[in-house]
Write an enzyme that holds these catalytic residues in place. Structure first.
Site, PDB file in Angstrom:
ATOM      1  N   GLU A   1       0.823  -1.202   0.000  1.00 39.11           N
ATOM      2  CA  GLU A   1       0.000   0.000   0.000  1.00 39.11           C
ATOM      3  C   GLU A   1       0.863   1.260   0.000  1.00 39.11           C
ATOM      4  OE1 GLU A   1      -3.496   2.009   2.807  1.00 39.11           O
ATOM      5  OE2 GLU A   1      -2.157   0.490   3.642  1.00 39.11           O
ATOM      6  N   HIS A   2       1.782   1.367   0.947  1.00 37.70           N
ATOM      7  CA  HIS A   2       2.691   2.514   1.037  1.00 37.70           C
ATOM      8  C   HIS A   2       4.121   2.017   0.813  1.00 37.70           C
ATOM      9  CE1 HIS A   2      -0.621   3.398   3.994  1.00 37.70           C
ATOM     10  NE2 HIS A   2      -0.665   4.512   3.286  1.00 37.70           N
TER      11      HIS A   2
END
Length: 441
Positions: free
Chosen positions: A321-322
């Site tokens: 995600e990040h």
């Protein structure tokens, strides 16, 4: 994973499944079925059961909103306005990049594209352990910049009352309706509609496992932003990275939940081992260590790779995600990586900025979904639609002839005849399947 990769901290728990547990699926299905059948009464019943909350109306009126917002310190309101200005500016830049167009592909044949906002959007702003006020910016404000006419926002009660900062964030973001209700019953009410709540066209916003499963079950009847899982962070670091910064940034995301993966891929074994040492040193004094500690213990990883090329390749396999890049030349990652929800370049940038203040949207893909999608953005609230117009008779006749042949290859005689009609009406073709004729102009 390559044999050249060295894992110096492995996760203890298995990775989070992409499917919900059977008991969650069953509970969610029961609530949705009840709301579908019984509307407001079901929403009130489940709200009382889950949140001990049963007001006369779950929707806040203008005077209630004004009262709640006035209880929020002005410094907090100023910070909300600052953050929303950043989010609005980036969302507007995205909107400006999406242009309508019309092209003439053949003489007199015009094809066009328009971007039309959906009519109504629902925004879920989580509460509970972490009242994610930033989710109001990401869901409500982005929808309004897209041009969505009606945005209905909802958030759970906080200890028997509307949560002031969340309500203020939703109001300042431009929510047209604000509800104090949480969980599956809130999602179902917005998706299906009740006697007092009109249904929306799309749902957006993060939530717990029950909210995520509700969105999954309702998808199709209503659009959704993403199938969300636990927050993820992956850091790519070389020997220039500061292990203290790496450790701090890993823990900043581990505190989201005990099942949040925090991964370091580094070309430096020293950076890896010092990062582990710093995590161990920082955790005892971290107020959210009760959450971040289990996340790091069960889902934390540190992997040493021989080169940055190998680091980028492995990071792409994770599709996190990040993804944070702490290297000497962080912008290289823009050209070396393809699978991530959002990329954070250099030590001056951190994932927490993306979560809270910088302006890009923080509703992002998890559980490997970054392989095939990005996160929530202005385009999610727009329908990109096309239109066609043929003005030139000769072009219509030509297209009709080709349409007839192409359709008969696929045994679609009805399609073929629709093309035949144009070939005869605007050209010299004969209709051998009817005695109807067109007068030639």
């Amino acid at each position: 994973m390559s044999a050249q990769h060295q894992t110096i901290k492995a996760p203890v728990a298995v990775k989070t499944s992409r499917t919900s547990r059977p008991e969650i699926i069953e509970t969610v299905a029961d609530v949705i079925a009840d709301v579908r059948a019984n509307g407001d009464a079901a929403v009130r019943r489940w709200s009382q059961k889950f949140d001990d909350w049963s007001p006369e109306s779950h929707r806040l009126g203008p005077n209630q909103i004004a009262s709640v917002v006035s209880s929020v310190p002005e410094t907090v309101l100023d910070d909300l306005r600052f953050v929303q200005k950043q989010v609005r500016g980036f969302a507007q830049a995205q909107r400006d990049s999406l242009t309508a167009f019309e092209v003439e592909t053949l003489p007199g044949v015009f094809l066009g594209q328009r971007n039309i906002p959906i009519g109504a959007a629902g925004a879920y702003v989580p509460g509970g352990r972490y009242p994610l006020t930033a989710s109001a910016h990401m869901t409500v404000l982005t929808a309004k910049v897209a041009g969505v006419e009606r945005v209905a926002a909802t958030t759970p009660p906080d200890r028997g009352a509307p949560p002031p900062v969340s309500i203020a964030a939703m109001h300042l973001a431009g929510a047209d309706e604000i509800y104090v209700m949480g969980g599956v019953q809130a999602v179902a009410a917005l998706a299906l509609g009740t006697e007092t709540i009109d249904a929306v066209d799309m749902l957006a916003g993060p939530g717990n496992a029950f909210v995520a499963e509700a969105k999954r079950q309702l998808f199709g009847e209503v659009g959704i932003d993403l199938f969300a899982g636990p927050t993820e962070v992956l850091i790519v670091a070389d020997d220039t990275a500061d292990p203290f910064v790496v450790a701090t940034d890993l823990l900043s995301q581990a505190e989201h939940g005990p099942d949040s993966p925090a991964v370091l891929i580094t070309t430096s074994e020293e950076v890896g081992r010092q990062t582990i040492a710093w995590v161990d040193k920082l955790l005892p004094d971290l107020p959210t260590g009760g959450v971040a500690g289990p996340a790091w213990r069960d889902h934390g990883e540190v992997i040493v790779v021989p080169t940055l090329d190998a680091a980028y390749a492995l990071a792409d396999e994770y599709a996190s995600e990040h993804v944070q890049i702490l290297t000497a030349k962080p912008r290289e990652a823009l050209h070396r990586m393809r699978n991530y929800g959002a990329l954070f370049l250099g030590e001056k940038t951190c994932v927490a900025y993306g979560d809270k203040v910088i302006g890009t949207n923080h509703v992002l893909p998890t559980l490997g979904a970054a392989r095939y999608t990005g996160g929530l953005w202005i385009g999610k609230y727009l329908k990109t639609v096309t239109y066609q117009e043929v003005r030139d008779p000769a072009s219509s006749a030509r297209l009709g002839e080709i349409c007839g042949r192409a359709s008969r290859i696929e045994n679609f005689e009805g399609h073929a005849r629709s093309g035949d009609v144009r070939a005869a009406r605007y050209g010299s073709a004969r209709l051998d399947w009817t005695d109807h004729t067109f007068e030639q102009s």
